[in-house]
Design an enzyme around this catalytic site. Structure first.
Site, PDB file in Angstrom:
ATOM      1  N   ILE A  13       0.825  -1.196   0.000  1.00  0.00           N
ATOM      2  CA  ILE A  13       0.000   0.000   0.000  1.00  0.00           C
ATOM      3  C   ILE A  13       0.864   1.252   0.000  1.00  0.00           C
ATOM      4  O   ILE A  13       0.529   2.249  -0.656  1.00  0.00           O
ATOM      5  CB  ILE A  13      -0.953   0.000   1.217  1.00  0.00           C
ATOM      6  CG1 ILE A  13      -1.981  -1.132   1.099  1.00  0.00           C
ATOM      7  CG2 ILE A  13      -1.685   1.330   1.327  1.00  0.00           C
ATOM      8  CD1 ILE A  13      -2.896  -1.265   2.305  1.00  0.00           C
ATOM      9  N   SER A 128      -6.495   0.092  11.492  1.00  0.00           N
ATOM     10  CA  SER A 128      -7.299  -1.053  11.061  1.00  0.00           C
ATOM     11  C   SER A 128      -8.583  -1.114  11.874  1.00  0.00           C
ATOM     12  O   SER A 128      -8.593  -0.775  13.065  1.00  0.00           O
ATOM     13  CB  SER A 128      -6.525  -2.356  11.255  1.00  0.00           C
ATOM     14  OG  SER A 128      -7.348  -3.478  10.983  1.00  0.00           O
ATOM     15  N   TYR A 151      -2.167  -7.883  16.592  1.00  0.00           N
ATOM     16  CA  TYR A 151      -2.450  -6.913  15.532  1.00  0.00           C
ATOM     17  C   TYR A 151      -3.597  -5.998  15.967  1.00  0.00           C
ATOM     18  O   TYR A 151      -3.510  -4.763  15.853  1.00  0.00           O
ATOM     19  CB  TYR A 151      -2.812  -7.645  14.248  1.00  0.00           C
ATOM     20  CG  TYR A 151      -3.009  -6.734  13.059  1.00  0.00           C
ATOM     21  CD1 TYR A 151      -1.918  -6.139  12.431  1.00  0.00           C
ATOM     22  CD2 TYR A 151      -4.279  -6.478  12.557  1.00  0.00           C
ATOM     23  CE1 TYR A 151      -2.088  -5.304  11.338  1.00  0.00           C
ATOM     24  CE2 TYR A 151      -4.459  -5.647  11.465  1.00  0.00           C
ATOM     25  CZ  TYR A 151      -3.363  -5.068  10.855  1.00  0.00           C
ATOM     26  OH  TYR A 151      -3.537  -4.230   9.774  1.00  0.00           O
ATOM     27  N   LYS A 155      -3.177  -1.997  16.762  1.00  0.00           N
ATOM     28  CA  LYS A 155      -3.890  -1.048  15.913  1.00  0.00           C
ATOM     29  C   LYS A 155      -4.878  -0.200  16.722  1.00  0.00           C
ATOM     30  O   LYS A 155      -5.139   0.958  16.372  1.00  0.00           O
ATOM     31  CB  LYS A 155      -4.613  -1.780  14.781  1.00  0.00           C
ATOM     32  CG  LYS A 155      -3.668  -2.342  13.715  1.00  0.00           C
ATOM     33  CD  LYS A 155      -2.855  -1.233  13.057  1.00  0.00           C
ATOM     34  CE  LYS A 155      -2.024  -1.758  11.899  1.00  0.00           C
ATOM     35  NZ  LYS A 155      -1.270  -0.691  11.205  1.00  0.00           N
TER      36      LYS A 155
END
Length: 227
Positions: A13, A128, A151, A155
């Site tokens: 990205i 996220s 994760y 986030k």
């Protein structure tokens, strides 16, 4: 010309975001841990490369010093560097938070003096919806069935940092975003995700929107996300 720094930008990205921002006339600096990979990506795109490891204070300082010497300011900072640890132990937790949360603090703190010299400074953090309590507890959302503890937790920290930085620095627009599930090296093991160009367009839209818009928010391509 908008001076932009993107962390973790030699692939995925970050790379595609750089390409799209270059098309809009930005002066883009690609931050990459590996010098050769960063220089190769920058040469392909027509961007500039700086060695930048978000887990290393000295590396971060050198990267921002390079931009200061060349440009004198920074208009847009995109926190793109990230890791996804599927294990659950102490070392994995340290890696997750060092890159996904502490790295944001390192780079932001080093960049603040340059951002303050911009007429319209903006910081965009690729967070996220996995870090949204609303999403992971909603049985209608796919996040509720994904046990990615480190994760998700890191986030959530990234989004909270966005909110707190927005409060501390009202002259700078801070935005956290959910770019959409994307087919990158990070998600390869799951075999899921849309093309990086689609998700990068979300990043670019939020990075180039009216600076008078809301600060300290989590957004996706549809607008504000509860978290």
């Amino acid at each position: 010309m908008t001076v932009t720094l993107i962390t973790g930008a030699n692939k995925g990205i970050g790379y595609e975001t750089a390409r799209q921002l270059l098309e809009r006339g930005h002066e883009v600096y690609l931050g990459a841990r590996d010098v050769e990979r960063g220089e190769k990506a920058a040469a392909e795109l027509g961007a500039r490369s700086v060695q930048l490891d978000v887990t290393d204070d000295a590396s971060v300082g050198r990267a921002l010093a390079t931009i200061e010497a060349a440009e004198g300011r920074l208009d847009l900072l995109v926190h793109n560097a990230g890791v996804l640890e599927t294990g659950l132990d102490g070392p994995a937790a340290l890696r997750s938070f060092d890159v996904n949360a502490v790295g944001i603090v390192r780079v932001t703190e080093a960049a603040l003096p340059l951002l303050r010299r911009s007429a319209a400074p903006r910081v965009v953090t690729i967070s996220s919806s996995m870090g949204s309590f609303w999403a992971v507890t909603n049985p209608d959302r796919p996040e509720s069935a994904m046990p990615l503890a480190l994760y998700a937790a890191s986030k959530a920290a990234a989004t909270m940092l966005t909110l707190q930085y927005a409060k501390a620095h009202p002259g700078i627009t801070f935005t956290a975003l959910e770019p959409g599930t994307t087919a990158t090296d990070m998600t390869a093991a799951f075999g899921i995700g849309r093309p990086v160009a689609d998700s990068a367009r979300v990043v670019v839209r939020l990075a180039t929107q009216d600076p008078a818009g809301p600060s300290g928010t989590l957004q996706d391509e549809a607008g504000l996300l509860p978290w």
